[in-house]
Each structure stands twice: as C-alpha cells, then as structure tokens.
Motif scaffolding. Structure first.
Motif, PDB file in Angstrom:
ATOM      1  N   UNK B  83       0.840  -1.208   0.000  1.00  0.00           N
ATOM      2  CA  UNK B  83       0.000   0.000   0.000  1.00  0.00           C
ATOM      3  C   UNK B  83       0.869   1.249   0.000  1.00  0.00           C
ATOM      4  N   UNK B 119     -13.900   7.812  -5.796  1.00  0.00           N
ATOM      5  CA  UNK B 119     -12.582   7.475  -5.267  1.00  0.00           C
ATOM      6  C   UNK B 119     -11.535   7.901  -6.276  1.00  0.00           C
ATOM      7  N   UNK B 120     -10.573   8.685  -5.818  1.00  0.00           N
ATOM      8  CA  UNK B 120      -9.472   9.063  -6.698  1.00  0.00           C
ATOM      9  C   UNK B 120      -8.198   8.597  -6.014  1.00  0.00           C
ATOM     10  N   UNK B 121      -7.048   8.997  -6.546  1.00  0.00           N
ATOM     11  CA  UNK B 121      -5.791   8.540  -5.956  1.00  0.00           C
ATOM     12  C   UNK B 121      -5.570   9.113  -4.570  1.00  0.00           C
ATOM     13  N   UNK B 123      -8.192  10.801  -2.596  1.00  0.00           N
ATOM     14  CA  UNK B 123      -9.340  11.274  -1.856  1.00  0.00           C
ATOM     15  C   UNK B 123     -10.578  10.462  -2.235  1.00  0.00           C
ATOM     16  N   UNK B 149     -10.357   3.823   6.276  1.00  0.00           N
ATOM     17  CA  UNK B 149      -8.921   4.174   6.221  1.00  0.00           C
ATOM     18  C   UNK B 149      -8.054   2.938   6.366  1.00  0.00           C
ATOM     19  N   UNK B 153      -5.094   3.292   3.577  1.00  0.00           N
ATOM     20  CA  UNK B 153      -4.278   4.268   4.309  1.00  0.00           C
ATOM     21  C   UNK B 153      -3.466   5.148   3.369  1.00  0.00           C
ATOM     22  N   UNK B 154      -3.527   4.832   2.074  1.00  0.00           N
ATOM     23  CA  UNK B 154      -2.769   5.623   1.099  1.00  0.00           C
ATOM     24  C   UNK B 154      -3.558   6.844   0.627  1.00  0.00           C
ATOM     25  N   UNK B 155      -4.817   6.925   1.034  1.00  0.00           N
ATOM     26  CA  UNK B 155      -5.605   8.111   0.674  1.00  0.00           C
ATOM     27  C   UNK B 155      -5.291   9.251   1.639  1.00  0.00           C
ATOM     28  N   UNK B 156      -5.307  10.486   1.136  1.00  0.00           N
ATOM     29  CA  UNK B 156      -5.103  11.634   2.011  1.00  0.00           C
ATOM     30  C   UNK B 156      -6.281  11.788   2.957  1.00  0.00           C
ATOM     31  N   UNK B 157      -7.454  11.568   2.409  1.00  0.00           N
ATOM     32  CA  UNK B 157      -8.624  11.808   3.228  1.00  0.00           C
ATOM     33  C   UNK B 157      -9.845  11.061   2.683  1.00  0.00           C
TER      34      UNK B 157
END
Ligand SMILES: [Zn+2]
Ligand SMILES: [Zn+2]
Lengths: 207, 173
Positions: B83, B119-121, B123, B149, B153-157
C-alpha cells in the motif's frame, strides 16, 4: 482485526518524505503534496493550487473549474481544408475551447506578442461538434481542442488548458522578428514531441 | 531500541513509532540535518519501491501470479508495504467497495447504509444514509472512517457525506 491507529499513515509518510518545499492549498492553507489538484477561476483564468477536499468541493462550481490533466490524440478527426480556412485563423496552429465568461467558443493562436485570442464563430464550432462527437464532452474553460496543421500535419488533440498556456508562454519566450524565427518553431516542434509522448505513456491507472 | 525489541514489534507499534519519529524530525531546528534525514528516508523508500515494483511485476506475469498476489496481500505486513508503495493489486475503489460490502450487513442491521460516491488517488467520498438512526454523528463518522482508512491508508482523506434526513433529525433535535 487489530487496528492501525495512525489512520492514513501511508499517505502521510509519502508526504513527509516529499515535503521538501511545503506547498499549501490556496483556499484553506492546508499543506498539500507536491503533486496536487488545480482549480481555474473561470472569469480570470487564474490557476489555484488546491487540496483534495477544496478541489472536490469547489471544482465544477460556477466560479471554479477543476483542471484534470488530459492529452488525448484524436485519430479520426473530421475537418476538411476548406472548413479550416472558413474559420479564418491566420496560422495552422490553434486552440479552441468553450469559455463560460465569453459564453461561446474562443480560439487562441500564436502571434508576435505571444498569443492572439479571438472569438471562434459559434456556427463553425457547432459544425465541428456535429462532425466530431467527442468535442461535445470538452469541459468548458479547462479543456481545449488543439489543432496542428503546420507543414502539412493534420493532428488534433484534446488537452487540458494548462497545455494551451504552456504553448502560449513558450511562443512568447522564443518568438523573434515578424515571423517568429527558427527558434520558436523548433520549440513548438519539441512541444508536440512531448505531447505525443504523454499521449502514448499516459497513466492508465484508475483515478 | 535494540534489534531484538524491533523484531517483536507489531505493525501498529512500528507505525506509531514512525509517526513519533517523523514528528521529532520536523522539530529539529537544524534545517540541513532535517533535510538530509528526509532525503535519506526518501532515497531508501525509492530503492525499495523500485525493487518491489519489479518484484510485483514478475509475480503478476508468472503462472498463478494473480492468485499469489492475493495471498501476499492477506499478510498484514506485506499489505502495508505494498500500500505504501502504491503496489496493492486492487484499486482504491475496489478496496473501499470490498470493505463496505463486508461491513454492510453489520451496518444494515443498525439501519445504516453506506455507499461509495467517488474514489481518486488521493481522496474518496462516501455517503451515509442513517434512515433516522439516532446514534451520535461523531461516533458513526469515526467508525466508518476507521473501517475505510484501514483499507486505504494511502488516501489523504475520506469524506463522509451525510444524507438530508440526518440533517433534518439533527436540526429538529
Ligand atoms: Zn483546501
Ligand atoms: Zn499548484
């Protein structure tokens, strides 16, 4: 399953190592990654750096449009030489996009001062869309049709507007004399080589 | 910390310590030292990312590669590292959809409905329909955020959008 308390730890670790020069969201001041989203103010065409949330919440609003990197080659584009001449663009290189403030299509093409902007005949634009359906989904203010017919080329691309401004800036920097000089056309050639590379090696991953 | 202690540390403990050390490094007044440490860390991560990307590609291209990768990401430590380097075989979108599908029976039993909006890279956004459920908003939000999350866990938010009925019950209350 045991829970990892640190939540989005992977994202934060990546930011931590890439945060040499910290950049900030111009709307909420939060620190953002070096690769981040941009919003374009429709009326001024000014670019703003944005965090993912602000980009999501404000992008596509009346005032701002979200800029998405785009570089698609249009292989089966329909445009006859006569039609092109009918558009009265004095040079074989131009961008056309739909401008919300101008309430219609606008063309940008290179000139001695860098770039010349002129309204694009609305009926000509409708004809272009009718003959090329993919133009209908161009995002107003942030995506453009790029036409390159220089030296016998017949190349058409759908690109994000930042690429238009990049070309405008490049022409302004390299233009010499009345006809531009060899240097500017060399720079334009390099621009198209890069663009074609980006079309080919485009990131196809989701997102 | 001794090598022996490091060997028995759980993933959670390692990540918590990582967090503390990053914070401590940010506090260092000596800019040169701070940037050198950051660069060293970036370089090490890069070296690993490069090799792991090739390793993943070799596995994916081999017979039963997809099945093997699936087995690999079942291991928590391996999943965490894949991840981190953006090498998880499943897209963010699919990981979120999976966790929502897994949690949905539990949520449905309480009258909740969660759906992925985008879902994006960096956010993701989900919508929560509460159908008049009276559980405190903050607690619900935290519970859903935590579940999501963990999977990404690789998403900012991850943003949770509440439905209008929720808004209505809150203003009415
Ligand atoms: Zn922001
Ligand atoms: Zn920026």
């Amino acid at each position: 399953m045991e829970r990892i308390e640190s939540g989005n730890w992977a994202s934060r670790l990546r930011r931590f190592v890439s945060a040499t020069e910290e950049e900030h969201c111009e709307f909420c001041s939060k620190a953002i990654a070096s690769r981040h989203a941009h919003l374009v103010e429709r009326a001024t065409r000014k670019f703003f750096c944005a965090c993912p949330q602000c980009a999501f919440l404000l992008g596509g609003s009346e005032r701002f449009a979200a800029l998405r990197a785009r570089a698609d080659a249009l292989d089966d584009f329909n445009l006859s030489d006569d039609d092109w001449q009918g558009f009265r663009i004095p040079i074989d290189l131009a961008f056309v996009f739909h401008s919300t403030p101008a309430q219609g299509p606008v063309a940008i093409y290179p000139g001695p001062a860098g770039a010349i902007e002129s309204p694009f005949a609305a009926d000509g634009w409708s004809r272009l869309i009718a003959a090329n359906a993919m133009l209908a989904d161009l995002d107003p203010d942030v995506e453009a049709l790029l036409v390159n017919r220089m030296n016998g080329a017949r190349e058409y691309y759908l690109v994000s507007i930042d690429r238009c401004y990049a070309l405008v800036g490049l022409i302004r920097r390299h233009w010499r004399g009345l006809s531009g000089g060899a240097e500017v056309w060399e720079a334009v050639r390099d621009y198209f080589t890069n663009l074609r590379d980006d079309v080919e090696t485009k990131d196809r991953v989701h997102g | 910390m001794s090598g022996e202690a490091r060997g028995t540390e759980t993933l959670e403990q390692s990540l918590a310590r990582l967090e503390k050390l990053m914070a401590a490094l940010e506090e260092i007044a000596d800019g040169t030292g701070r940037e050198a440490a950051r660069e060293l860390l970036a370089l090490l991560l890069d070296l690993h990312a490069r090799s792991l990307a090739r390793l993943s590609a070799i596995i994916a291209a081999s017979d039963n590669g997809a099945a093997l990768l699936e087995k690999i990401v079942e291991d928590r430590d391996l999943r965490a590292i894949l991840l981190l380097h953006g090498l998880h075989p499943q897209s963010v979108e699919n990981r979120l959809l999976d966790v929502i599908a897994r949690m949905q029976p539990q949520w449905s039993a309480r009258g909740l409905h969660v759906s992925l909006v985008s879902a994006s890279k960096a956010f993701a956004m989900v919508q929560l329909q509460r159908n008049g459920v009276a559980e405190p908003t903050d607690q619900l939000r935290l519970e859903i955020e935590n579940a999501l999350t963990d999977a990404a866990p690789d998403l900012d938010d991850i943003l949770i959008e509440m439905d209008m009925t929720a808004l209505y019950t809150e203003t009415a209350a």
